[in-house]
Motif scaffolding. Structure first.
Motif, PDB file in Angstrom:
ATOM      1  N   VAL A 235       3.749  -8.499   1.798  1.00 11.16           N
ATOM      2  CA  VAL A 235       3.698  -7.654   0.455  1.00 11.16           C
ATOM      3  C   VAL A 235       2.370  -6.784  -0.075  1.00 11.16           C
ATOM      4  CG1 VAL A 235       4.542  -7.840  -2.298  1.00 11.16           C
ATOM      5  CG2 VAL A 235       5.794  -8.743  -0.564  1.00 11.16           C
ATOM      6  N   ASP A 236       1.433  -7.901  -0.247  1.00 14.60           N
ATOM      7  CA  ASP A 236      -0.400  -7.544  -0.174  1.00 14.60           C
ATOM      8  C   ASP A 236      -0.713  -6.303   0.628  1.00 14.60           C
ATOM      9  OD1 ASP A 236      -0.402  -9.196  -3.005  1.00 14.60           O
ATOM     10  OD2 ASP A 236      -0.784 -10.848  -1.473  1.00 14.60           O
ATOM     11  N   ALA A 237       0.102  -6.484   1.396  1.00 14.19           N
ATOM     12  CA  ALA A 237      -0.268  -5.609   2.756  1.00 14.19           C
ATOM     13  C   ALA A 237       0.056  -3.387   2.263  1.00 14.19           C
ATOM     14  CB  ALA A 237      -0.536  -5.645   4.490  1.00 14.19           C
ATOM     15  N   ARG A 241      -1.506  -0.151   1.230  1.00 15.47           N
ATOM     16  CA  ARG A 241      -0.456   1.134   1.943  1.00 15.47           C
ATOM     17  C   ARG A 241       0.169   1.773   1.043  1.00 15.47           C
ATOM     18  NH1 ARG A 241      -2.052  -2.244   4.700  1.00 15.47           N
ATOM     19  NH2 ARG A 241      -3.107  -1.777   7.019  1.00 15.47           N
ATOM     20  N   GLY A 242       0.119   1.778  -0.038  1.00 15.75           N
ATOM     21  CA  GLY A 242       0.738   2.701  -1.381  1.00 15.75           C
ATOM     22  C   GLY A 242       2.209   2.401  -0.560  1.00 15.75           C
ATOM     23  N   ASP A 248      10.282   1.220  -1.059  1.00 12.11           N
ATOM     24  CA  ASP A 248      10.281   1.824   0.192  1.00 12.11           C
ATOM     25  C   ASP A 248      10.560   0.728   1.267  1.00 12.11           C
ATOM     26  OD1 ASP A 248       9.567   4.641  -0.923  1.00 12.11           O
ATOM     27  OD2 ASP A 248       7.513   3.734  -0.527  1.00 12.11           O
ATOM     28  N   VAL A 249      11.223  -0.053   1.063  1.00  9.21           N
ATOM     29  CA  VAL A 249      10.772  -1.731   1.850  1.00  9.21           C
ATOM     30  C   VAL A 249      10.930  -2.670   1.307  1.00  9.21           C
ATOM     31  CG1 VAL A 249       9.674  -3.418   3.692  1.00  9.21           C
ATOM     32  CG2 VAL A 249       9.299  -0.832   4.073  1.00  9.21           C
ATOM     33  N   SER A 250      12.002  -3.473   1.959  1.00  7.39           N
ATOM     34  CA  SER A 250      12.421  -4.278   1.812  1.00  7.39           C
ATOM     35  C   SER A 250      11.912  -5.580   1.901  1.00  7.39           C
ATOM     36  CB  SER A 250      14.429  -4.703   1.275  1.00  7.39           C
ATOM     37  OG  SER A 250      14.995  -3.976  -0.003  1.00  7.39           O
ATOM     38  N   VAL A 251      11.592  -7.076   1.585  1.00  7.22           N
ATOM     39  CA  VAL A 251      11.331  -8.061   2.015  1.00  7.22           C
ATOM     40  C   VAL A 251      11.401  -9.506   1.273  1.00  7.22           C
ATOM     41  CG1 VAL A 251       8.611  -9.205   2.382  1.00  7.22           C
ATOM     42  CG2 VAL A 251       8.072  -6.524   1.432  1.00  7.22           C
TER      43      VAL A 251
END
Length: 319
Positions: A235-237, A241-242, A248-251
């Motif tokens: 999540v931090d990475a 990267r915006g 945009d991405v589920s984690v």
């Protein structure tokens, strides 16, 4: 009243009127009477104590297991005492001998991984032994979380919320739990779904995202991580990267380590291994064995549940 009548009332046995039993208990409470636990143990040939052995000195897995054990046994008048043996066989033997000297009714062994035994021989002890979240002896009673079930819940949830390009980032291949979670992920996501193995750390989550985003291939829109530490690094990475989580991405993580999951930004959706329930079951089993009841030996895998928070969208639910 006779001594025998009072004894029966306080021990919850024998025949007598309910109001008589309640009057005796009320009077005992008023005068501060406490039954002699030592005498009770001598009469029943039990100490009403259970030993808990662990090499998980950090307590990440042991503490919720112990909480479940204590909750299960407190109503039966049984106390639990914890002995941390680290990875020292000599220290383990010292603690086991001490438990036997104290005449514990049974021992529960737990640890920091399910595919390794504690560094102490617990076979052929004169008391029952139950294994919870650690590898048991052949023919023992062993309980663990169902890693495949947890990974399946996570992967199917990503698909249910519309994610199509799924990625799994997990721990080392020499951990059975990492292998089983990866296999279940591919069964649910597709045999060609990518899996990256590394270490159980935030740093590996960062590194994995850097590797994926530096490649020219299509980026994932759903990432299932092998534990919460990896997920937090992911999540931090992504944020650096915006890339917006969860837009945009589920984690999704694994473990439901609440101090980690709740402080992730956004809070982390994760798989809960139900370690407290696992401890409760272990406590009831060792109690049953101590009382002479038969328990079928073998490995029992308890189901996991998915705790949905903001990192993948959706509303909170538990399975």
């Amino acid at each position: 009243m006779s001594v025998s009548t009072v004894s029966k009332a306080l021990n919850g046995n024998g025949r007598m009127a309910d109001d008589t039993r309640e009057r005796i208990k009320r009077m005992a409470a008023e005068i501060g009477f406490r039954p002699n636990a030592l005498a009770r143990g001598l009469l029943s040939n039990r100490s009403f104590t259970v030993g808990l052995l662990t090499n998980d000195t950090y307590g990440r897995f042991t503490l919720p297991v112990m909480a479940g054990i204590s909750e299960a046994l407190v109503d039966h008048g049984v106390s639990v005492f914890l002995c941390a043996i680290e990875d020292d066989p000599a220290l383990g033997k010292v603690h086991v001998d001490a438990m036997l000297d104290k005449q514990v009714d049974g021992i529960i062994a737990t640890g920091k991984r399910v595919d390794r035994s504690l560094p102490v021989d617990l076979a052929r002890l004169p008391v029952p032994v139950v294994y919870a979240f650690t590898k048991g002896e052949p023919g023992s009673v062993t309980l663990t979380a169902d890693d495949r079930h947890g990974a399946t819940l996570a992967t199917k949830w990503l698909k249910e919320i519309g994610r199509k390009r799924l990625l799994h980032i997990s721990g080392p291949k020499d951990f059975v739990s990492a292998v089983e979670r990866a296999e279940a992920f591919r069964e649910a996501a597709g045999r060609d779904a990518p899996v990256l193995h590394g270490v159980w750390s935030e740093a590996w989550g960062h590194e994995a995202i850097e590797r994926i985003w530096n490649e020219g291939d299509e980026k994932p829109d759903g990432i299932f991580c092998g534990n919460d530490q990896i997920a937090r690094g992911v999540v931090d990475a992504l944020r650096e990267r915006g890339v917006k989580v969860p837009d945009d991405v589920s984690v999704i993580g694994f473990d439901n380590w609440e101090i980690m999951a709740a402080q992730t930004r956004p809070p982390l959706t994760t798989v809960d291994m139900n370690l407290k329930e696992l401890g409760r079951e272990a406590g009831l089993m060792v109690l049953a064995l101590a009382e002479g009841r038969a328990i079928e030996p073998g490995l029992r895998k308890l189901p996991c549940k998915l705790v949905v928070r903001e990192s993948c969208g959706g509303t909170d639910r538990r399975n």
